[in-house]
Design a protein around this motif. Sequence first.
Motif, mmCIF file in Angstrom:
data_model
loop_
_atom_site.group_PDB
_atom_site.id
_atom_site.type_symbol
_atom_site.label_atom_id
_atom_site.label_comp_id
_atom_site.label_asym_id
_atom_site.label_seq_id
_atom_site.Cartn_x
_atom_site.Cartn_y
_atom_site.Cartn_z
ATOM 1 N N PHE A 29 0.421 -1.248 -0.116
ATOM 2 C CA PHE A 29 0.226 0.097 -0.551
ATOM 3 C C PHE A 29 0.737 1.603 0.090
ATOM 4 O O PHE A 29 0.657 2.757 -0.311
ATOM 5 N N ASP A 30 1.877 1.257 0.932
ATOM 6 C CA ASP A 30 2.905 2.599 0.943
ATOM 7 C C ASP A 30 3.763 2.609 -0.163
ATOM 8 O O ASP A 30 5.300 2.721 0.236
ATOM 9 N N SER A 68 -0.758 3.280 -4.523
ATOM 10 C CA SER A 68 -1.532 4.336 -3.898
ATOM 11 C C SER A 68 -2.462 4.509 -4.971
ATOM 12 O O SER A 68 -3.679 4.312 -4.429
ATOM 13 N N LYS A 69 -1.764 5.070 -5.892
ATOM 14 C CA LYS A 69 -2.716 5.078 -6.855
ATOM 15 C C LYS A 69 -3.629 4.320 -7.090
ATOM 16 O O LYS A 69 -4.596 4.909 -7.851
ATOM 17 N N GLN A 98 -6.625 3.241 -5.202
ATOM 18 C CA GLN A 98 -7.390 4.560 -5.128
ATOM 19 C C GLN A 98 -8.629 4.661 -5.986
ATOM 20 O O GLN A 98 -9.135 4.308 -6.613
ATOM 21 N N ALA A 104 19.929 10.674 3.700
ATOM 22 C CA ALA A 104 18.623 10.148 3.853
ATOM 23 C C ALA A 104 18.318 9.766 5.239
ATOM 24 O O ALA A 104 16.157 10.054 4.849
ATOM 25 N N ARG A 148 17.331 11.337 -5.713
ATOM 26 C CA ARG A 148 18.010 11.524 -4.291
ATOM 27 C C ARG A 148 19.244 11.699 -4.070
ATOM 28 O O ARG A 148 20.247 11.822 -3.423
ATOM 29 N N TYR A 167 3.641 17.698 -6.818
ATOM 30 C CA TYR A 167 4.174 18.572 -6.310
ATOM 31 C C TYR A 167 6.097 17.968 -5.436
ATOM 32 O O TYR A 167 6.337 19.009 -4.787
ATOM 33 N N ALA A 168 6.633 17.481 -5.878
ATOM 34 C CA ALA A 168 7.624 17.019 -5.690
ATOM 35 C C ALA A 168 8.661 18.271 -5.975
ATOM 36 O O ALA A 168 8.437 19.210 -6.958
ATOM 37 N N THR A 169 9.778 18.346 -5.824
ATOM 38 C CA THR A 169 10.628 19.118 -6.059
ATOM 39 C C THR A 169 12.000 18.596 -6.338
ATOM 40 O O THR A 169 12.979 18.377 -5.283
ATOM 41 N N ASP A 195 -4.926 6.842 -2.016
ATOM 42 C CA ASP A 195 -3.097 7.872 -2.203
ATOM 43 C C ASP A 195 -2.927 9.010 -1.964
ATOM 44 O O ASP A 195 -2.558 10.470 -1.952
ATOM 45 N N SER A 196 -2.618 9.057 -0.366
ATOM 46 C CA SER A 196 -1.594 9.956 0.356
ATOM 47 C C SER A 196 -0.564 9.322 0.866
ATOM 48 O O SER A 196 -0.353 8.183 1.911
ATOM 49 N N PRO A 197 0.658 9.733 1.018
ATOM 50 C CA PRO A 197 1.669 9.933 2.108
ATOM 51 C C PRO A 197 1.222 8.851 3.291
ATOM 52 O O PRO A 197 1.768 7.540 3.924
ATOM 53 N N SER A 228 -1.656 5.902 3.300
ATOM 54 C CA SER A 228 -0.330 4.562 2.324
ATOM 55 C C SER A 228 0.187 3.940 3.464
ATOM 56 O O SER A 228 0.112 2.517 3.665
ATOM 57 N N LYS A 229 0.781 4.835 4.395
ATOM 58 C CA LYS A 229 1.346 4.257 5.604
ATOM 59 C C LYS A 229 0.412 3.438 6.714
ATOM 60 O O LYS A 229 0.821 2.434 6.999
ATOM 61 N N SER A 237 -1.376 18.159 0.014
ATOM 62 C CA SER A 237 -0.412 19.035 -1.113
ATOM 63 C C SER A 237 -1.208 19.778 -1.230
ATOM 64 O O SER A 237 0.195 20.810 -1.374
ATOM 65 N N ILE A 250 0.775 23.961 -0.985
ATOM 66 C CA ILE A 250 1.637 25.201 -2.327
ATOM 67 C C ILE A 250 0.895 25.599 -1.869
ATOM 68 O O ILE A 250 1.602 27.165 -2.371
ATOM 69 N N PHE A 285 2.859 16.357 4.771
ATOM 70 C CA PHE A 285 1.965 16.083 2.920
ATOM 71 C C PHE A 285 1.636 17.659 2.605
ATOM 72 O O PHE A 285 2.319 18.016 1.761
ATOM 73 N N PHE A 342 5.216 19.413 2.073
ATOM 74 C CA PHE A 342 6.134 19.021 0.586
ATOM 75 C C PHE A 342 5.179 19.515 0.269
ATOM 76 O O PHE A 342 5.921 20.825 -0.828
ATOM 77 N N ILE A 356 7.212 23.796 0.387
ATOM 78 C CA ILE A 356 8.305 23.545 -0.338
ATOM 79 C C ILE A 356 8.494 23.320 -1.579
ATOM 80 O O ILE A 356 9.229 24.584 -2.434
ATOM 81 N N ARG A 357 7.305 22.611 -2.237
ATOM 82 C CA ARG A 357 7.229 23.095 -3.340
ATOM 83 C C ARG A 357 6.608 24.555 -3.801
ATOM 84 O O ARG A 357 7.443 24.723 -5.172
ATOM 85 N N THR A 396 6.890 8.133 4.741
ATOM 86 C CA THR A 396 8.290 7.101 3.706
ATOM 87 C C THR A 396 8.165 8.057 2.778
ATOM 88 O O THR A 396 9.712 8.311 2.941
ATOM 89 N N SER A 424 15.617 15.945 1.775
ATOM 90 C CA SER A 424 14.791 14.823 2.773
ATOM 91 C C SER A 424 13.844 15.832 3.977
ATOM 92 O O SER A 424 14.391 17.144 3.604
#
Lengths: 410, 410
Positions: A73-74, A79-80, A83, A278, A314, A340-342, B74-76, B79-80, B234, B238, B307, B310, B313-314, B336, B344
């Motif tokens: 799941f993680d 997860s997408k 969903q 990290a 990373r 939304y990652a950077t 579908d969210s970090p 899902s964890k 997220s 933003i 969430f 991130f 930061i974005r 995760t 990180s």
Amino acid sequence: MANGKPTLRDVAAEAGVSPMTASNALHGKAGVKESTRAKVLAAAKKLDYRINLTASMLKSGRSNIIHIIVNEFDSPFYSKLTQTLSREITSRGLTPFIEQTQYSPDAAEHALTSNPFSGQLFDGEILHATGLGTNLPLAKLNGGRPLVLLDACEETPTVDAVNFPNEEGERAAMQYLIAQGCRNIAIVGHTFVPRAKLAHAQNAFALRLRGACAALLDAGLPYDETMVFEGGRSDEGITAGHAIAERIMAARRTDCGAGAGAGDRETGTAGTADFNDASGKITGRSIETTDKIPAIAFDGVCCANDFAAFGVIRGLADYGIHVPQDVKVIGFDGVTSGTYATPSLSTIQVDLDQLAKFAVDMIVERIERGEVNDNSSNAGNSNDAGTVLPPSRATIGYQLVERESTTAII
Amino acid sequence: MANGKPTLRDVAAEAGVSPMTASNALHGKAGVKESTRAKVLAAAKKLDYRINLTASMLKSGRSNIIHIIVNEFDSPFYSKLTQTLSREITSRGLTPFIEQTQYSPDAAEHALTSNPFSGQLFDGEILHATGLGTNLPLAKLNGGRPLVLLDACEETPTVDAVNFPNEEGERAAMQYLIAQGCRNIAIVGHTFVPRAKLAHAQNAFALRLRGACAALLDAGLPYDETMVFEGGRSDEGITAGHAIAERIMAARRTDCGAGAGAGDRETGTAGTADFNDASGKITGRSIETTDKIPAIAFDGVCCANDFAAFGVIRGLADYGIHVPQDVKVIGFDGVTSGTYATPSLSTIQVDLDQLAKFAVDMIVERIERGEVNDNSSNAGNSNDAGTVLPPSRATIGYQLVERESTTAII
DNA sequence: TTGAAAGCGCTAACAA
DNA sequence: TTGTTAGCGCTTTCAA
């Protein structure tokens, strides 16, 4: 009712009808007078009646539950996926039941076979097959219930399957990197396979490798084992990122000394670098290196999935190598966090909505054709037409999404 | 067997015993001669017998299935959470059934009430309560089955609950930012609540806000509405990041003109900036701004979850503001992807394993005490002792994890 | 230690 | 249009 929970019998009594009429009314079946239906619904509401699905399932042999089996799941991908599948299944009035195998093929096989729910409770199953052993008698594993494999890429399909655009998608990704000016492109995902043997690619990552290889050859660029790195999960991506970084660092040293160009392939000796671990606290740690590290000034990385791409970025950052300034990176899948990652992640975004529709369509069709064992007259694998549909196969669409990791200077 | 699937009757016949003996043997019950058990097991194996859980559940009233209800897959964070809960439940021989509500309180209520599985099929339920309306008659909603609320933070607990270390954790996060030298710290998560009203904080994000506020006041730093931003998902992160960035840009302009220090609070007029639209293609777009943007040289952001962090930061990156060089950012949860993101992510890592253990313990205890309705003699809410356990409550541990987003220059 | 009887709550099939 | 009958496969109870 003695027990506190009203049963269908109670509702029927309250409404002054027989249990059968009450059942038909509640299920909206035709042939119930409107006034009777109203009485029944009122009675059910008054008693707060809830159907006992356990009894319903036992009698009818149908549960309307679709079993989804994924590795975990993680992860941004799964997860997408879960969903999207859940939404589609729910929207059709079915119920999703999701199970994770933690990447254990045994667990996957167990989920399909020994799990007491399988083949009895579930009306259909959807399995993301990566990691499942090949050549399993899949059709028999799940007791003859409808089964759809996701991205199993069987050469000779034995069951319904929905595949990703592995080869085309990764070819497009690689072509895009080349169009962006990259000439030394690392591939992360599958272990190196010589070009000649790629014809027999049998799994998703191998097919992606084949697509990447094809694009390289088309562009007149080399394809060899020095540029291919294993990876697929983020930690493997980090390892690959480190390896790629060391090649780059070696190239930079070579570059300074001899003025070699980006295309040169020489060996150098890596030194040390401070970087962050990290996974936890900040450390200054020296990097152990072998004496011979091929010096390659990689300027692009084509990853078999987004998860690995994040890891690569990373891993490169650990060496002070920036994306996209120093190296461009593209992923595959189109996970949500890529936006939304950077830096935001360029990727081959696959159409999971389409995948969900295809997969559920395949299952529903078999259910409707009566291929599901139930306790009614249609027992066994027979159906009205007396035949079983041959395996279907579909491939979903994709879209190349340009984001920062291959373009902007941030 | 006529239908293809062997039943217990078939196994019994094959083994030459009664169905009851076969059942006992298969379930490992005491009081079955070893030789008899062996015969039964051999017969079951020979026929490839699989118990029909549907029938078993109907008769016994027990399913061993634990229902997990979360907002989305579908969210970090979720899902964890689902992964951790699933593992724990599976490791105890129970089966997890996971459902998502898509952030709809109605769907959450439906999952607990109208869902035909609930209160009949599930032996217990675990609900991550964020977004659920307050003051619901929770204990009755699920038909009297064991229910555990996650992070509902009820002031007067009505059902079992496992809470996060919201206040303490966020206070620690804020204290840490202050210790790192931050003096203008934005808070992202909950809408602004005046200090006096924070005493009545009733949900997780409000409690986190209270913790952050407390740390600020302890350090003699201001706490007011100009520094608090909504956020939690997220995309909201933003938006918050953009707002924070505009304050910073305004401060920089003010700084140039008047030499104002970091602590100054003035207003300025924002101009335009080129930045990337993270959701898609690269764009050069001008930023619409109001005439009055408070100029604040934020140097830290304390987020109510990872969430959102991130996202922040974005959002900052969209304005060319770098983390941690320009601004330090800390999250909450310990998802995760915080380990392999770039930078990180520093965070308050909560102990989800502990959470899973607590939650399942609570459910199992109630099941063992016979508080589960079943069809046997223990029917109703009675149990051997004739009493019902009062609601339990537990709070899980946390650990501050330092990573790049608050420390290293990358 | 084993077995026989009964029935969980529902719905398919058929009868009225 | 409604009702009656029977039984899905298992497990609880109680008898042997």
